[in-house]
Design an enzyme around this catalytic site. Structure first.
Site, PDB file in Angstrom:
ATOM      1  N   GLN A 239      -3.965  -1.481  10.181  1.00  0.00           N
ATOM      2  CA  GLN A 239      -3.809  -2.842   9.664  1.00  0.00           C
ATOM      3  C   GLN A 239      -4.479  -3.999  10.493  1.00  0.00           C
ATOM      4  O   GLN A 239      -3.929  -3.953  11.617  1.00  0.00           O
ATOM      5  CB  GLN A 239      -2.496  -3.074   9.055  1.00  0.00           C
ATOM      6  CG  GLN A 239      -2.351  -4.346   8.273  1.00  0.00           C
ATOM      7  CD  GLN A 239      -3.014  -4.344   6.970  1.00  0.00           C
ATOM      8  OE1 GLN A 239      -3.157  -3.316   6.331  1.00  0.00           O
ATOM      9  NE2 GLN A 239      -3.416  -5.507   6.330  1.00  0.00           N
TER      10      GLN A 239
ATOM     11  N   LYS B 234       0.628  -1.242   0.149  1.00  0.00           N
ATOM     12  CA  LYS B 234      -0.014   0.000   0.040  1.00  0.00           C
ATOM     13  C   LYS B 234       0.868   1.230  -0.049  1.00  0.00           C
ATOM     14  O   LYS B 234       0.668   2.230  -0.646  1.00  0.00           O
ATOM     15  CB  LYS B 234      -1.095  -0.064   1.114  1.00  0.00           C
ATOM     16  CG  LYS B 234      -2.138  -1.085   1.133  1.00  0.00           C
ATOM     17  CD  LYS B 234      -2.884  -1.204   2.542  1.00  0.00           C
ATOM     18  CE  LYS B 234      -3.684  -2.617   2.431  1.00  0.00           C
ATOM     19  NZ  LYS B 234      -4.226  -3.203   3.707  1.00  0.00           N
TER      20      LYS B 234
ATOM     21  N   ASP C 236     -10.862   2.753   5.105  1.00  0.00           N
ATOM     22  CA  ASP C 236     -10.858   1.291   5.163  1.00  0.00           C
ATOM     23  C   ASP C 236     -12.588   1.001   5.072  1.00  0.00           C
ATOM     24  O   ASP C 236     -12.764  -0.135   5.096  1.00  0.00           O
ATOM     25  CB  ASP C 236     -10.409   0.736   6.531  1.00  0.00           C
ATOM     26  CG  ASP C 236      -9.137  -0.139   6.150  1.00  0.00           C
ATOM     27  OD1 ASP C 236      -9.223  -0.722   4.963  1.00  0.00           O
ATOM     28  OD2 ASP C 236      -8.408  -0.282   7.182  1.00  0.00           O
TER      29      ASP C 236
END
Ligand code: GUN
Length: 296
Positions: free
Chosen positions: A99, A55, A122
């Site tokens: 994450q 990412k 997200d």
């Protein structure tokens, strides 16, 4: 048909989406804004390191500012929340990604509810989850299911009216995927079934599906005899399995037994090179949108 004619090339489609974003990033820059994304990683989970690394690389390639905060495994929930409060208040940061998975004592739901909904690229904040359920498109949608849907759209697979079977009911893929595809609207309107560990006859469900989305985390679970000829098969799985022929002694496989399913599927995602790159492309898209929304 050549052997690869039914493949849905996620790498190609992700690159296309990222190239489309360059125009929006240039328009932002012309107004004095560089889109910015903050990553937070807790502990040393090897898969998380790889994912965050990919990412970061995508941000660098597009000219999105990124910063990564790596916290030790023993970080307290309170310290993580303090960092998130700082990032929420930082005007350079338009998107925040924590994450998963997080170490056990940290309550994931508290962490995701602390990220500002307007920076929640997200799509995990309860406000954004709720908006998705309501069909309110002003929220952010989770990247992996959004990427699967975009692959179906760009590959020309008809979703409207389709029978869709989703394997897996997780909060990151299965549940939001179902919400997206059963909405009334464009590239949706499907009849959706979610199968999970308590489903009585998964094979019977799969065999009537026009679209199968495998996201339950069981290596090569979907076999040829579970797939209706011509169905679209989307493989979200990433499973590490033993492999005596590899140097590391392991290899990564999806939730679909690709070798047996590919000849009978109408369309199929390779794995790797299918859904994975799309998760990143959709994250970049959400980040660009988060930056644009600050200008309204
Ligand atoms: N872990 C696995 N998938 C995801 C994702 O889409 N976002 C985050 N933050 N963590 C993940």
């Amino acid at each position: 048909m050549t052997p690869a004619a039914n493949l849905i090339d996620g790498r190609f489609i992700a690159a296309q989406i990222q190239s489309e974003l360059t125009h929006r990033l240039a328009a932002l820059k012309a107004r004095g804004v560089q889109a910015g994304l903050a990553f937070v990683r807790v502990g040393e989970d090897p898969a998380s390191k790889v994912y965050v690394g990919r990412k970061e690389k995508a941000c660098a390639e597009l000219g999105i500012f990124s910063e990564t905060h790596v916290l030790p495994e023993a970080t307290s929930e309170a310290d993580l929340l303090t960092l998130l409060a700082r990032l929420n208040a930082d005007a350079r940061v338009h998107g925040i990604l924590v994450q998963a998975p997080l170490p056990k004592p940290i309550r994931q739901e508290i962490v995701y509810a602390t990220v500002l909904p307007t920076k929640d690229v997200d799509g995990f904040h309860p406000v954004n989850v709720g908006k998705l359920m309501l069909g309110d498109e002003t929220g952010f949608q989770p990247c992996t299911p959004a990427g699967v849907r975009e692959l179906l759209v760009r590959a020309g697979v008809k979703i409207d009216g389709a029978e869709v079977v989703i394997l897996g009911r997780g909060n990151i893929v299965g549940k939001p995927m179902a919400a997206m595809l059963c909405q009334k609207g464009r590239a949706a309107n499907a009849t959706v079934t979610i199968c999970h560990s308590a489903t009585r006859d998964i094979k019977a469900h799969c065999r009537r599906a026009d679209i199968i989305i495998a996201a339950m985390g069981v290596a090569e679970f979907v076999k040829a005899d579970m797939v209706k000829p011509g169905a679209a098969v989307m493989d979200v799985g990433v499973n590490r399995v033993p492999d005596a022929t590899s140097k590391t002694g392991t290899k990564l496989v999806g939730d679909v037994d690709f070798a047996s399913v590919q000849p009978i599927a109408g369309r199929i995602t390779p794995n790797p090179g299918g859904v994975g790159p799309m998760t990143i492309a959709m994250l970049m898209q959400n980040t660009v949108r988060a930056a644009e929304l600050t200008l309204r």
